[in-house]
Structure formats: C-alpha cells, structure tokens
Design a protein around this motif. Sequence first.
Motif, PDB file in Angstrom:
ATOM      1  N   PRO A  53       0.772  -1.238   0.000  1.00  0.00           N
ATOM      2  CA  PRO A  53       0.000   0.000   0.000  1.00  0.00           C
ATOM      3  C   PRO A  53       0.808   1.295   0.000  1.00  0.00           C
ATOM      4  CG  PRO A  53      -0.162  -1.116   2.126  1.00  0.00           C
ATOM      5  CD  PRO A  53       0.572  -2.033   1.212  1.00  0.00           C
ATOM      6  N   GLY A  54       2.101   1.282   0.300  1.00  0.00           N
ATOM      7  CA  GLY A  54       2.885   2.512   0.356  1.00  0.00           C
ATOM      8  C   GLY A  54       2.997   3.203  -0.997  1.00  0.00           C
ATOM      9  N   VAL A  55       3.146   4.530  -0.964  1.00  0.00           N
ATOM     10  CA  VAL A  55       3.218   5.341  -2.175  1.00  0.00           C
ATOM     11  C   VAL A  55       4.357   4.894  -3.081  1.00  0.00           C
ATOM     12  CG1 VAL A  55       3.688   7.685  -3.043  1.00  0.00           C
ATOM     13  CG2 VAL A  55       2.090   7.345  -1.149  1.00  0.00           C
ATOM     14  N   ARG A  56       5.558   4.655  -2.523  1.00  0.00           N
ATOM     15  CA  ARG A  56       6.692   4.317  -3.396  1.00  0.00           C
ATOM     16  C   ARG A  56       6.490   2.991  -4.114  1.00  0.00           C
ATOM     17  NH1 ARG A  56      11.068   3.875   1.473  1.00  0.00           N
ATOM     18  NH2 ARG A  56      10.453   1.852   2.299  1.00  0.00           N
ATOM     19  N   CYS A  57       5.782   2.041  -3.515  1.00  0.00           N
ATOM     20  CA  CYS A  57       5.487   0.781  -4.208  1.00  0.00           C
ATOM     21  C   CYS A  57       4.438   1.008  -5.292  1.00  0.00           C
ATOM     22  CB  CYS A  57       5.016  -0.278  -3.220  1.00  0.00           C
ATOM     23  SG  CYS A  57       6.355  -0.923  -2.182  1.00  0.00           S
ATOM     24  N   ARG A  58       3.408   1.766  -4.990  1.00  0.00           N
ATOM     25  CA  ARG A  58       2.378   2.042  -6.000  1.00  0.00           C
ATOM     26  C   ARG A  58       2.979   2.815  -7.171  1.00  0.00           C
ATOM     27  NH1 ARG A  58      -0.708   3.945  -1.555  1.00  0.00           N
ATOM     28  NH2 ARG A  58      -0.935   5.929  -2.629  1.00  0.00           N
ATOM     29  N   GLY A  65       4.501  -0.072 -15.460  1.00  0.00           N
ATOM     30  CA  GLY A  65       3.375  -0.406 -16.322  1.00  0.00           C
ATOM     31  C   GLY A  65       2.490  -1.500 -15.773  1.00  0.00           C
ATOM     32  N   LEU A  66       2.503  -1.691 -14.464  1.00  0.00           N
ATOM     33  CA  LEU A  66       1.712  -2.741 -13.820  1.00  0.00           C
ATOM     34  C   LEU A  66       0.445  -2.154 -13.217  1.00  0.00           C
ATOM     35  CD1 LEU A  66       4.598  -4.543 -11.906  1.00  0.00           C
ATOM     36  CD2 LEU A  66       3.589  -5.202 -14.101  1.00  0.00           C
ATOM     37  N   ALA A  67      -0.645  -2.836 -13.383  1.00  0.00           N
ATOM     38  CA  ALA A  67      -1.907  -2.431 -12.773  1.00  0.00           C
ATOM     39  C   ALA A  67      -2.281  -3.473 -11.729  1.00  0.00           C
ATOM     40  CB  ALA A  67      -2.996  -2.329 -13.833  1.00  0.00           C
ATOM     41  N   ALA A  68      -2.630  -3.002 -10.553  1.00  0.00           N
ATOM     42  CA  ALA A  68      -3.008  -3.902  -9.468  1.00  0.00           C
ATOM     43  C   ALA A  68      -4.262  -3.381  -8.793  1.00  0.00           C
ATOM     44  CB  ALA A  68      -1.876  -4.015  -8.455  1.00  0.00           C
ATOM     45  N   GLY A  69      -4.956  -4.281  -8.155  1.00  0.00           N
ATOM     46  CA  GLY A  69      -6.158  -3.897  -7.426  1.00  0.00           C
ATOM     47  C   GLY A  69      -5.821  -3.411  -6.024  1.00  0.00           C
ATOM     48  N   GLU A  70      -6.730  -3.627  -5.134  1.00  0.00           N
ATOM     49  CA  GLU A  70      -6.571  -3.223  -3.736  1.00  0.00           C
ATOM     50  C   GLU A  70      -5.362  -3.926  -3.119  1.00  0.00           C
ATOM     51  OE1 GLU A  70      -7.560  -0.978  -0.484  1.00  0.00           O
ATOM     52  OE2 GLU A  70      -8.494  -0.926  -2.455  1.00  0.00           O
ATOM     53  N   PRO A  71      -4.481  -3.176  -2.446  1.00  0.00           N
ATOM     54  CA  PRO A  71      -3.295  -3.807  -1.865  1.00  0.00           C
ATOM     55  C   PRO A  71      -3.655  -4.774  -0.735  1.00  0.00           C
ATOM     56  CG  PRO A  71      -3.195  -1.394  -1.642  1.00  0.00           C
ATOM     57  CD  PRO A  71      -4.525  -1.742  -2.210  1.00  0.00           C
ATOM     58  N   PRO A  72      -3.081  -5.973  -0.749  1.00  0.00           N
ATOM     59  CA  PRO A  72      -3.333  -6.905   0.356  1.00  0.00           C
ATOM     60  C   PRO A  72      -2.732  -6.370   1.659  1.00  0.00           C
ATOM     61  CG  PRO A  72      -2.264  -8.011  -1.511  1.00  0.00           C
ATOM     62  CD  PRO A  72      -2.221  -6.550  -1.770  1.00  0.00           C
ATOM     63  N   ALA A  73      -3.496  -6.417   2.735  1.00  0.00           N
ATOM     64  CA  ALA A  73      -3.011  -5.922   4.032  1.00  0.00           C
ATOM     65  C   ALA A  73      -1.761  -6.669   4.479  1.00  0.00           C
ATOM     66  CB  ALA A  73      -4.113  -6.057   5.085  1.00  0.00           C
ATOM     67  N   GLU A  74      -1.641  -7.951   4.101  1.00  0.00           N
ATOM     68  CA  GLU A  74      -0.483  -8.745   4.518  1.00  0.00           C
ATOM     69  C   GLU A  74       0.826  -8.227   3.931  1.00  0.00           C
ATOM     70  OE1 GLU A  74      -4.058 -11.478   4.167  1.00  0.00           O
ATOM     71  OE2 GLU A  74      -3.099 -10.018   2.880  1.00  0.00           O
ATOM     72  N   LEU A  75       0.756  -7.438   2.864  1.00  0.00           N
ATOM     73  CA  LEU A  75       1.969  -6.967   2.197  1.00  0.00           C
ATOM     74  C   LEU A  75       2.357  -5.544   2.576  1.00  0.00           C
ATOM     75  CD1 LEU A  75       1.592  -8.541  -1.349  1.00  0.00           C
ATOM     76  CD2 LEU A  75       2.771  -9.414   0.668  1.00  0.00           C
ATOM     77  N   ALA A  76       1.738  -4.996   3.604  1.00  0.00           N
ATOM     78  CA  ALA A  76       2.164  -3.682   4.101  1.00  0.00           C
ATOM     79  C   ALA A  76       3.557  -3.813   4.708  1.00  0.00           C
ATOM     80  CB  ALA A  76       1.179  -3.176   5.158  1.00  0.00           C
ATOM     81  N   GLY A 135       0.763 -20.543 -11.523  1.00  0.00           N
ATOM     82  CA  GLY A 135       1.263 -19.418 -12.302  1.00  0.00           C
ATOM     83  C   GLY A 135       2.068 -18.449 -11.463  1.00  0.00           C
ATOM     84  N   ARG A 136       2.356 -17.293 -12.064  1.00  0.00           N
ATOM     85  CA  ARG A 136       3.231 -16.302 -11.435  1.00  0.00           C
ATOM     86  C   ARG A 136       2.430 -15.134 -10.856  1.00  0.00           C
ATOM     87  NH1 ARG A 136       8.670 -15.321 -12.109  1.00  0.00           N
ATOM     88  NH2 ARG A 136       8.698 -16.578 -14.004  1.00  0.00           N
ATOM     89  N   THR A 137       2.880 -14.708  -9.674  1.00  0.00           N
ATOM     90  CA  THR A 137       2.384 -13.488  -9.051  1.00  0.00           C
ATOM     91  C   THR A 137       3.526 -12.481  -9.037  1.00  0.00           C
ATOM     92  OG1 THR A 137       0.863 -14.710  -7.605  1.00  0.00           O
ATOM     93  CG2 THR A 137       1.440 -12.465  -6.938  1.00  0.00           C
ATOM     94  N   LEU A 138       3.299 -11.291  -9.564  1.00  0.00           N
ATOM     95  CA  LEU A 138       4.250 -10.184  -9.433  1.00  0.00           C
ATOM     96  C   LEU A 138       3.785  -9.339  -8.256  1.00  0.00           C
ATOM     97  CD1 LEU A 138       4.840  -8.865 -13.071  1.00  0.00           C
ATOM     98  CD2 LEU A 138       6.448 -10.087 -11.623  1.00  0.00           C
ATOM     99  N   ALA A 139       4.699  -9.048  -7.343  1.00  0.00           N
ATOM    100  CA  ALA A 139       4.354  -8.263  -6.157  1.00  0.00           C
ATOM    101  C   ALA A 139       5.390  -7.160  -5.975  1.00  0.00           C
ATOM    102  CB  ALA A 139       4.301  -9.163  -4.930  1.00  0.00           C
ATOM    103  N   VAL A 140       4.959  -5.910  -6.081  1.00  0.00           N
ATOM    104  CA  VAL A 140       5.842  -4.771  -5.801  1.00  0.00           C
ATOM    105  C   VAL A 140       5.653  -4.467  -4.323  1.00  0.00           C
ATOM    106  CG1 VAL A 140       6.458  -2.400  -6.375  1.00  0.00           C
ATOM    107  CG2 VAL A 140       5.546  -3.911  -8.156  1.00  0.00           C
ATOM    108  N   VAL A 141       6.713  -4.745  -3.543  1.00  0.00           N
ATOM    109  CA  VAL A 141       6.574  -4.704  -2.082  1.00  0.00           C
ATOM    110  C   VAL A 141       7.772  -4.023  -1.427  1.00  0.00           C
ATOM    111  CG1 VAL A 141       5.111  -6.765  -1.993  1.00  0.00           C
ATOM    112  CG2 VAL A 141       7.593  -7.018  -1.858  1.00  0.00           C
TER     113      VAL A 141
END
Length: 196
Positions: A53-58, A65-76, A135-141
């Motif tokens: 959810p942090g600004v620098r990750c978003r 060029g990645l689009a993601a939905g609501e950030p998972p709380a577990e990845l804060a 499959g693959r999950t991309l996570a900007v964290v």
Amino acid sequence: MTSRVTLISPAMSTSLRQARFYDGTGSLDEGGAARARAAAGKLPPAERVVVSPGVRCRETATELGLAAGEPPAELAGLRTGRWEGLTLDEVAGSEPEAVARWLTDPDSAPHGGESVRDLCLRVGRWLDAASRTDGRTLAVVEPDVVRAAVVHALGAPAASFWRADVPPLTATEISGRTGRWNLRLGNPLQARQDAD
C-alpha cells in the motif's frame, strides 16, 4: 502445481536514501522513477499483480506499467509506530538501547508498532496462500516484506531478517510450494529481458 512469486522492491526514493523509517507517504525520486520506467516491459508475464500500500510501491508499479487492485493488508511494510518518518540515525541518537534491542530481538517492538517476527508471520501467511495458486504473481513490495518472505521461504530464524539486503528495483523470485521453496535473489530489473 508450482507457484512462482516475483517480489520487486521499490525504486529509489528519498526515504530509502536517507534510511528513514517509512510512513507510507514518500514518493520516488526522479532517478528512481526513470529507472523504473526504463525497466517497464522487462518483467516476466504474470497471472496476478499485487502491490504494497505505500506510495513508493504504487508509484514503482505504475512506472513499470503494472496495474493492481486493492493492496493486500499482509503486504504492508513493517509498522514502526512512533519511529515512522524518522531516520535510523535520529532514533539511534535518542533511543540507542531500544534500537539495539529491536535489531537483535525479533520479538521486540520498542517503537510501539509491529515486531519483526510478527511481520515474518504475516508475510509468510500471504506467501503460503500464494503457493496454492498456479502461475506467477508479481508483487511490488517494501524491502522489509522481501526480507520477511525470504526468511519464511528458507525456514530461517526471524533473527536472520536483518542479514538480507534488498537493493532498490530488484526482483527476488520464489518458486515451489509451502515447505519447499527455491530462491533467486536480487536480480536487477534491467537484466530481466532474457528471464522466463
């Protein structure tokens, strides 16, 4: 079923450069944003994209060029309570014993936030759930989320959390399943063109 999770650390920001306890609000600096834009399109294809959810990750995700939905709380990122927004030097100068305890005891949370062990458990639950998807999950964290995932994947003690360095804009790949993970660490995104 083999799951792949690619954890991407955020591009450089002022808070990263200053070793500031992140409060979720600081933006990428110009150089970090430019490097993220240059890496856009060089990531492996993925079935899912998630972002802390942090600004620098978003902002990193957007520049990639990645689009993601609501950030998972577990990845804060690690919640550091009253230390948020301060630099490590500032806190070490005013609370040296608390910082020393925090860096050596994974159950310690002298800042009134979350302990390293709690972060590792939280991220581990997310990683275990991700292992049940194909499959693959991309996570900007956040870098601390990457550290926690590595600790969990290796089954390492939580005290080893601080022994993993996570450079900006790198990919850490975890593949396998709960209880049997393989790691590929610190891949610069600029070199990802030929990766699977």
